[in-house]
Motif scaffolding. Structure first.
Motif, PDB file in Angstrom:
ATOM      1  N   GLN A  15       0.816  -1.212   0.000  1.00  0.00           N
ATOM      2  CA  GLN A  15       0.000   0.000   0.000  1.00  0.00           C
ATOM      3  C   GLN A  15       0.852   1.265   0.000  1.00  0.00           C
ATOM      4  O   GLN A  15       0.374   2.340  -0.358  1.00  0.00           O
ATOM      5  CB  GLN A  15      -0.933   0.003   1.222  1.00  0.00           C
ATOM      6  CG  GLN A  15      -2.028  -1.056   1.142  1.00  0.00           C
ATOM      7  CD  GLN A  15      -2.810  -1.158   2.431  1.00  0.00           C
ATOM      8  OE1 GLN A  15      -2.382  -0.679   3.467  1.00  0.00           O
ATOM      9  NE2 GLN A  15      -3.971  -1.794   2.380  1.00  0.00           N
ATOM     10  N   GLN A  16       2.091   1.161   0.412  1.00  0.00           N
ATOM     11  CA  GLN A  16       2.956   2.339   0.510  1.00  0.00           C
ATOM     12  C   GLN A  16       3.563   2.735  -0.831  1.00  0.00           C
ATOM     13  O   GLN A  16       3.855   3.904  -1.059  1.00  0.00           O
ATOM     14  CB  GLN A  16       4.088   2.077   1.509  1.00  0.00           C
ATOM     15  CG  GLN A  16       3.648   1.984   2.954  1.00  0.00           C
ATOM     16  CD  GLN A  16       4.792   1.617   3.866  1.00  0.00           C
ATOM     17  OE1 GLN A  16       5.963   1.720   3.499  1.00  0.00           O
ATOM     18  NE2 GLN A  16       4.472   1.156   5.067  1.00  0.00           N
ATOM     19  N   ARG A  17       3.781   1.780  -1.724  1.00  0.00           N
ATOM     20  CA  ARG A  17       4.472   2.063  -2.981  1.00  0.00           C
ATOM     21  C   ARG A  17       3.783   1.313  -4.106  1.00  0.00           C
ATOM     22  O   ARG A  17       3.208   0.242  -3.901  1.00  0.00           O
ATOM     23  CB  ARG A  17       5.931   1.621  -2.883  1.00  0.00           C
ATOM     24  CG  ARG A  17       6.865   2.420  -3.774  1.00  0.00           C
ATOM     25  CD  ARG A  17       8.308   2.137  -3.426  1.00  0.00           C
ATOM     26  NE  ARG A  17       8.801   0.882  -4.004  1.00  0.00           N
ATOM     27  CZ  ARG A  17      10.000   0.377  -3.735  1.00  0.00           C
ATOM     28  NH1 ARG A  17      10.792   0.990  -2.877  1.00  0.00           N
ATOM     29  NH2 ARG A  17      10.394  -0.743  -4.301  1.00  0.00           N
ATOM     30  N   GLN A  61       2.388  -5.562  -7.420  1.00  0.00           N
ATOM     31  CA  GLN A  61       1.611  -4.324  -7.360  1.00  0.00           C
ATOM     32  C   GLN A  61       0.214  -4.633  -6.861  1.00  0.00           C
ATOM     33  O   GLN A  61      -0.431  -5.581  -7.307  1.00  0.00           O
ATOM     34  CB  GLN A  61       1.541  -3.677  -8.750  1.00  0.00           C
ATOM     35  CG  GLN A  61       0.738  -2.389  -8.798  1.00  0.00           C
ATOM     36  CD  GLN A  61       0.721  -1.799 -10.204  1.00  0.00           C
ATOM     37  OE1 GLN A  61       1.276  -2.385 -11.133  1.00  0.00           O
ATOM     38  NE2 GLN A  61       0.084  -0.658 -10.362  1.00  0.00           N
ATOM     39  N   LEU A  62      -0.261  -3.832  -5.906  1.00  0.00           N
ATOM     40  CA  LEU A  62      -1.610  -4.000  -5.370  1.00  0.00           C
ATOM     41  C   LEU A  62      -2.589  -3.333  -6.324  1.00  0.00           C
ATOM     42  O   LEU A  62      -2.550  -2.127  -6.560  1.00  0.00           O
ATOM     43  CB  LEU A  62      -1.705  -3.364  -3.975  1.00  0.00           C
ATOM     44  CG  LEU A  62      -2.903  -3.741  -3.107  1.00  0.00           C
ATOM     45  CD1 LEU A  62      -2.934  -5.238  -2.845  1.00  0.00           C
ATOM     46  CD2 LEU A  62      -2.851  -2.990  -1.788  1.00  0.00           C
ATOM     47  N   GLY A  63      -3.470  -4.131  -6.912  1.00  0.00           N
ATOM     48  CA  GLY A  63      -4.395  -3.602  -7.898  1.00  0.00           C
ATOM     49  C   GLY A  63      -5.698  -3.139  -7.298  1.00  0.00           C
ATOM     50  O   GLY A  63      -6.045  -3.489  -6.162  1.00  0.00           O
ATOM     51  N   PRO A  64      -6.455  -2.335  -8.040  1.00  0.00           N
ATOM     52  CA  PRO A  64      -7.759  -1.873  -7.562  1.00  0.00           C
ATOM     53  C   PRO A  64      -8.803  -2.971  -7.687  1.00  0.00           C
ATOM     54  O   PRO A  64      -8.624  -3.950  -8.405  1.00  0.00           O
ATOM     55  CB  PRO A  64      -8.068  -0.700  -8.494  1.00  0.00           C
ATOM     56  CG  PRO A  64      -7.372  -1.075  -9.780  1.00  0.00           C
ATOM     57  CD  PRO A  64      -6.121  -1.810  -9.365  1.00  0.00           C
ATOM     58  N   GLY A  65      -9.900  -2.801  -7.004  1.00  0.00           N
ATOM     59  CA  GLY A  65     -10.971  -3.778  -7.115  1.00  0.00           C
ATOM     60  C   GLY A  65     -11.905  -3.720  -5.935  1.00  0.00           C
ATOM     61  O   GLY A  65     -11.529  -3.322  -4.837  1.00  0.00           O
ATOM     62  N   GLN A  66     -13.143  -4.129  -6.149  1.00  0.00           N
ATOM     63  CA  GLN A  66     -14.140  -4.077  -5.077  1.00  0.00           C
ATOM     64  C   GLN A  66     -13.833  -5.059  -3.956  1.00  0.00           C
ATOM     65  O   GLN A  66     -14.328  -4.920  -2.849  1.00  0.00           O
ATOM     66  CB  GLN A  66     -15.523  -4.359  -5.648  1.00  0.00           C
ATOM     67  CG  GLN A  66     -16.020  -3.277  -6.590  1.00  0.00           C
ATOM     68  CD  GLN A  66     -17.420  -3.558  -7.076  1.00  0.00           C
ATOM     69  OE1 GLN A  66     -17.933  -4.660  -6.937  1.00  0.00           O
ATOM     70  NE2 GLN A  66     -18.049  -2.555  -7.662  1.00  0.00           N
ATOM     71  N   ALA A  67     -12.995  -6.071  -4.266  1.00  0.00           N
ATOM     72  CA  ALA A  67     -12.688  -7.051  -3.237  1.00  0.00           C
ATOM     73  C   ALA A  67     -11.630  -6.561  -2.268  1.00  0.00           C
ATOM     74  O   ALA A  67     -11.289  -7.248  -1.318  1.00  0.00           O
ATOM     75  CB  ALA A  67     -12.208  -8.362  -3.885  1.00  0.00           C
ATOM     76  N   LEU A  68     -11.091  -5.344  -2.517  1.00  0.00           N
ATOM     77  CA  LEU A  68     -10.023  -4.830  -1.676  1.00  0.00           C
ATOM     78  C   LEU A  68     -10.572  -4.432  -0.309  1.00  0.00           C
ATOM     79  O   LEU A  68     -11.396  -3.529  -0.207  1.00  0.00           O
ATOM     80  CB  LEU A  68      -9.364  -3.612  -2.336  1.00  0.00           C
ATOM     81  CG  LEU A  68      -8.162  -3.017  -1.631  1.00  0.00           C
ATOM     82  CD1 LEU A  68      -7.028  -4.032  -1.580  1.00  0.00           C
ATOM     83  CD2 LEU A  68      -7.692  -1.749  -2.325  1.00  0.00           C
ATOM     84  N   PRO A  69     -10.157  -5.063   0.787  1.00  0.00           N
ATOM     85  CA  PRO A  69     -10.622  -4.702   2.134  1.00  0.00           C
ATOM     86  C   PRO A  69     -10.073  -3.337   2.544  1.00  0.00           C
ATOM     87  O   PRO A  69      -9.285  -2.733   1.824  1.00  0.00           O
ATOM     88  CB  PRO A  69     -10.062  -5.828   3.010  1.00  0.00           C
ATOM     89  CG  PRO A  69      -9.772  -6.950   2.061  1.00  0.00           C
ATOM     90  CD  PRO A  69      -9.365  -6.277   0.787  1.00  0.00           C
ATOM     91  N   PRO A  70     -10.475  -2.835   3.707  1.00  0.00           N
ATOM     92  CA  PRO A  70     -10.027  -1.510   4.150  1.00  0.00           C
ATOM     93  C   PRO A  70      -8.510  -1.396   4.225  1.00  0.00           C
ATOM     94  O   PRO A  70      -7.804  -2.380   4.442  1.00  0.00           O
ATOM     95  CB  PRO A  70     -10.652  -1.374   5.550  1.00  0.00           C
ATOM     96  CG  PRO A  70     -11.824  -2.291   5.517  1.00  0.00           C
ATOM     97  CD  PRO A  70     -11.413  -3.435   4.649  1.00  0.00           C
ATOM     98  N   LEU A  71      -8.010  -0.179   4.051  1.00  0.00           N
ATOM     99  CA  LEU A  71      -6.574   0.071   4.125  1.00  0.00           C
ATOM    100  C   LEU A  71      -6.023  -0.274   5.504  1.00  0.00           C
ATOM    101  O   LEU A  71      -6.687  -0.089   6.513  1.00  0.00           O
ATOM    102  CB  LEU A  71      -6.287   1.543   3.828  1.00  0.00           C
ATOM    103  CG  LEU A  71      -6.574   2.034   2.416  1.00  0.00           C
ATOM    104  CD1 LEU A  71      -6.308   3.523   2.336  1.00  0.00           C
ATOM    105  CD2 LEU A  71      -5.737   1.291   1.397  1.00  0.00           C
TER     106      LEU A  71
END
Length: 315
Positions: A15-17, A61-71
Motif C-alpha cells: 500500500q505504501q508504494r 503491485q496492489l491492484g484496484p478492485g471491489q474485493a479490496l478490504p479496508p486500508l
C-alpha cells in the motif's frame, strides 16, 4: 514475525508504494523470495488483487478492485487520516468516511481521535483543506493543554492553544497570547515553524471559540462594524451570505439581524443592498448617515426629486 504479522506487513508495504520487486520485499521482510510468493498467494486468497509483472520494471503491485478490504493503517496514519477528515473534507462525505474509519479503529485510537475532534470547532458550511501534519500538531496541543510556539506574519508568538476553528475559507487557531496577555485569533496558513512544547498550562475561562473567531473575522478586525435588520428569515440570509463575511442572528418576527464589518462604509452598504431584501440600519450612527447620503445620490441619479424636507442632502 509469524505468518499473520508478516502478511499484514507485506500488505502495508504494497500500500505504501506502487511496485515492489520480489527481492526488495524479501529483504524488507527478512525472508526468501519464495516465502514472499507464498505470502502474496495468501493475500490473493483473502481477496486482495496483487498483480505480478515480469522483466525490467516488473514486480508486485496492489491492484484496484471491489474485493479490496479496508486500508491497513498504523497508529500515526490512522490519527492523521481522521484529523485530515476533520480538517479537510467536511460535509456529508467527510462524516461518512469518518464514521467508517471509526468502525475499524482499535479502541485506543478511537479515544485519541475523539479527543482530537474535541479540539476542533467550525462556523462554516464546508471545511477548507489544511496541512494535516500542522493541524494535527495544533489539535494535539489543544487536547494536551501544552504551549505552542510559532512564527506569525507579525513575528514570533507563544500561546496557550484552545481550539482549532474552521470557517468556509480557512483555518484559525483560537489561543491566549502570553506576550500580549489577551485572546487572539491566528490564521493557520500564516503560521510557520509550529512547535508544541512540553509545558502544560492551566486552562483559563474562555469565550466560545467559534463565536469569538467568527466575530473577529466578520467585523472586529475592521474599522467599521455595521448592524442591520433584514426583512427576511435568517435561513434565507445565511444561504446568501458566507459565514466568514457576516453573522446572521435569528429573530422571532421572521426577520434577521446581520452583523458585518469593513474598512469602508460603502462596502458594508453594498453587500446588504445586494441581498435583495428590505433592511434597516441599526448602527452605528455614521453608517446611518452614510446610507442617507448614498440614497440621496442614487435618487438624484435617476432624476427623481423628493418632496422638500423628505431627504436632506446635507446629511
Amino acid at each position: 514475525m509469524d505468518t499473520t504479522e508478516r502478511v499484514l506487513t507485506l500488505l502495508g508495504l504494497l500500500q505504501q508504494r506502487r511496485v515492489w520487486t520480489g527481492p526488495e520485499l524479501a529483504e524488507r521482510l527478512g525472508v526468501t523470495p519464495r516465502t514472499v510468493r507464498r505470502d502474496v498467494d495468501r493475500l490473493r486468497t483473502l481477496g486482495y488483487p496483487v498483480n505480478a509483472g515480469q522483466g525490467v520494471g516488473g514486480g508486485y503491485q496492489l491492484g484496484p478492485g471491489q474485493a479490496l478490504p479496508p486500508l491497513l493503517l498504523d497508529d500515526e496514519e490512522a490519527i492523521a487520516t481522521a484529523v485530515s477528515l476533520l480538517a479537510g473534507v467536511g460535509g456529508e462525505a467527510g462524516l461518512r468516511a469518518l464514521s467508517k474509519l471509526d468502525q475499524v479503529l482499535p479502541a485506543r485510537l478511537r479515544q485519541s481521535v475523539k479527543a482530537l475532534s474535541g479540539s476542533v470547532s467550525s462556523f462554516g458550511r464546508e471545511r477548507s483543506f489544511g496541512d494535516p501534519a500542522e493541524l494535527m500538531t495544533l489539535a494535539r496541543a489543544c487536547r494536551d493543554q501544552v504551549l505552542v510556539d510559532f512564527t506569525y506574519s507579525s513575528g514570533p508568538r507563544r500561546v496557550e492553544p484552545y481550539r482549532l476553528v474552521a470557517s468556509d475559507k480557512r483555518w484559525y487557531l483560537f489561543a491566549y497570547d502570553l506576550d500580549r496577555d489577551d485572546w487572539r485569533t491566528f490564521r493557520v496558513d500564516r503560521m510557520s515553524e509550529v512547535a508544541a512544547r512540553t509545558w502544560r498550562f492551566q486552562p483559563r475561562p474562555a469565550p466560545d471559540a467559534a463565536t469569538y473567531v467568527q466575530e473577529g473575522v466578520t467585523s472586529r478586525v475592521y474599522k467599521y462594524q455595521g448592524r442591520f435588520l433584514v426583512h427576511a428569515p435568517a435561513s434565507v440570509v445565511r444561504a446568501a451570505v458566507p459565514p466568514s463575511a457576516a453573522i446572521v442572528h435569528d429573530r422571532d418576527d421572521g426577520k434577521s439581524e446581520v452583523v458585518t464589518g469593513a474598512d469602508n462604509l460603502d462596502f458594508i452598504l453594498m453587500h446588504v443592498v445586494l441581498l435583495g431584501h428590505e433592511f434597516e440600519v441599526l448602527g452605528p450612527p455614521e453608517l446611518s448617515a452614510r446610507c442617507h447620503l448614498v440614497a440621496t445620490r442614487m435618487l438624484a441619479a435617476t432624476g427623481f426629486v423628493p418632496p422638500a424636507g423628505e431627504i436632506d442632502p446635507a446629511r
